[in-house]
Design an enzyme around this catalytic site. Structure first.
Site, PDB file in Angstrom:
ATOM      1  CE  LYS A 199      -3.304   2.525   2.442  1.00  0.00           C
ATOM      2  NZ  LYS A 199      -4.339   1.860   3.358  1.00  0.00           N
ATOM      3  CE  LYS A 252      -6.060   2.015  -0.796  1.00  0.00           C
ATOM      4  NZ  LYS A 252      -6.313   2.057   0.723  1.00  0.00           N
TER       5      LYS A 252
HETATM    6  C1  PBG Z   1      -7.089   2.975   5.224  1.00  0.00           C
HETATM    7  C2  PBG Z   1      -7.529   3.206   4.140  1.00  0.00           C
HETATM    8  C3  PBG Z   1      -7.335   3.739   3.557  1.00  0.00           C
HETATM    9  C4  PBG Z   1      -8.318   3.704   1.627  1.00  0.00           C
HETATM   10  C5  PBG Z   1      -8.611   2.196   2.435  1.00  0.00           C
HETATM   11  N1  PBG Z   1      -8.175   1.779   3.457  1.00  0.00           N
HETATM   12  C6  PBG Z   1      -6.789   5.285   2.963  1.00  0.00           C
HETATM   13  C7  PBG Z   1      -5.547   6.348   3.681  1.00  0.00           C
HETATM   14  O1  PBG Z   1      -4.972   4.960   3.852  1.00  0.00           O
HETATM   15  O2  PBG Z   1      -5.391   7.040   3.997  1.00  0.00           O
HETATM   16  C8  PBG Z   1      -8.101   4.226   1.065  1.00  0.00           C
HETATM   17  C9  PBG Z   1      -9.170   3.610  -0.696  1.00  0.00           C
HETATM   18  C10 PBG Z   1      -9.696   4.365  -1.731  1.00  0.00           C
HETATM   19  O3  PBG Z   1      -8.566   5.725  -1.702  1.00  0.00           O
HETATM   20  O4  PBG Z   1     -10.944   4.604  -2.261  1.00  0.00           O
HETATM   21  N2  PBG Z   1      -8.300   2.499   6.248  1.00  0.00           N
END
Ligand code: PBG
Length: 326
Positions: A199, A252
């Protein structure tokens, strides 16, 4: 392969030929619809930066999930917006919280939609960080090891409320192992973990933070989310999560990291999910609203590219709509 004996256009000449020889096929059942559920809402609220997406009430989230299932979508991932936050994110693990409540309702109403519970503290902490913060001002820091039991408790609460999978998105080191141990100790040996293994710290999460009401109140997420410049490191993240017991791994955001999806698939041959995030969706929506892009063609092209890169499962805000298009 030499022209004129070979004419590559021959197999492109009609829609029927293109259909038959297509290498990558998107299927509704590989798509996962993200759903936001907010405590205390009695009707859904549109999310301005994500046209077509809503913060749901407990009732409307069930309707949205039923609609997704009817369209053939394979799963839904749930994000909660609690009524109250606290510095340690204790609400994330509250069995009476909005996500467990939604999971119970969804499990009863839409039993064959795979329910994934996102596990993170950012929606539950007053400061919006993904973990417990120690220290003040310039010394403030997200404490990795202190955060792990909180995440593990939340994962157990979601599994007990009916989540088919738990998906830690916090990017703390060691969280997959901590969650696996806690699930096993709670008698949830069969609950799989889909880890957000690779991520990245991405600008494309902006609209999500509106939807989940989870922007960090100070600083950013770069102390735990990955640098977009790194791909070898993504392979190390994936290897470590698999060793700790992840059953499937996620990359991601999806679109900017197609090379990472491909390398993970080739190297590990495990189930790979990719998350086409809020900003990827919002960017196309905004351009389409101005007549600069055709939304449907653009969305399907992006989703096909993610599948072609090697994703077995795609999380996308278009899931329900795309299932209809397919
Ligand atoms: C954290 C989380 C995020 C997303 C999914 N889980 C936000 C972040 O890391 O700030 C982002 C998903 C998206 O942008 O569609 N709980």
């Amino acid at each position: 392969m030499k022209y004129p004996a070979t004419r590559l256009r021959r197999l492109r000449r009609t829609p029927a030929l293109r259909r038959l020889f297509r290498e990558t096929r998107l299927a509704p059942e590989m798509l996962v619809q993200p759903l936001f559920v907010k405590e205390g809402l009695d009707r859904p609220v549109e999310i301005a930066s994500m046209p077509g997406q809503r913060q749901h009430s407990l009732r409307s989230v069930v309707e949205a999930a039923a609609k997704a299932r009817e369209a053939g979508v394979g799963g839904a991932i749930l994000f909660g917006v609690p009524a109250r936050k606290d510095p340690r994110g204790d609400g994330a693990a509250d069995p009476a919280g909005v996500v467990p409540a939604a999971l119970r309702a969804l499990k009863a109403a839409v039993p064959d939609l795979v329910l994934i519970a996102d596990v993170c503290l950012c929606e539950y902490t007053t400061h919006g960080h993904c973990g417990i913060v120690v220290g003040e001002g310039p010394h403030a820091e997200i404490a990795n090891d202190e955060t792990l039991p909180q995440l593990a408790r939340a994962a157990v609460a979601y599994a007990e409320a009916g989540a088919d999978l738990v998906a830690p998105s916090d990017m703390m080191d060691g969280r997959v192992g901590a969650i696996r141990a806690a699930l096993d100790a709670a008698g949830r040996k069969e609950t799989p973990i889909l880890s957000y293994a690779a991520k990245y710290a991405s600008a494309f999460y902006g609209p999500f933070r509106d939807a989940a009401e989870s922007p960090p109140s100070f600083g950013d997420r770069k102390s735990h989310q990955m640098d977009p410049a790194n791909a070898d490191e993504a392979l190390r993240e994936v290897a470590q999560d698999l060793e700790e017991g992840a059953d499937a791994v996620m990359v991601k955001p999806a679109g900017p990291n197609l090379d990472v999806i491909r390398r993970v698939k080739d190297r590990f041959q495990v189930p790979v999910a990719a998350y086409q995030v809020s900003g990827e969706y919002a960017a196309v929506k905004a351009a389409a609203a101005r007549g600069w892009l055709d939304e449907r063609t653009a969305a399907l092209e992006l989703l096909t590219a993610i599948a072609r890169a090697g994703a077995d499962v795609v999380l996308t805000y278009w899931a329900t709509e795309a299932a209809g298009w397919l």
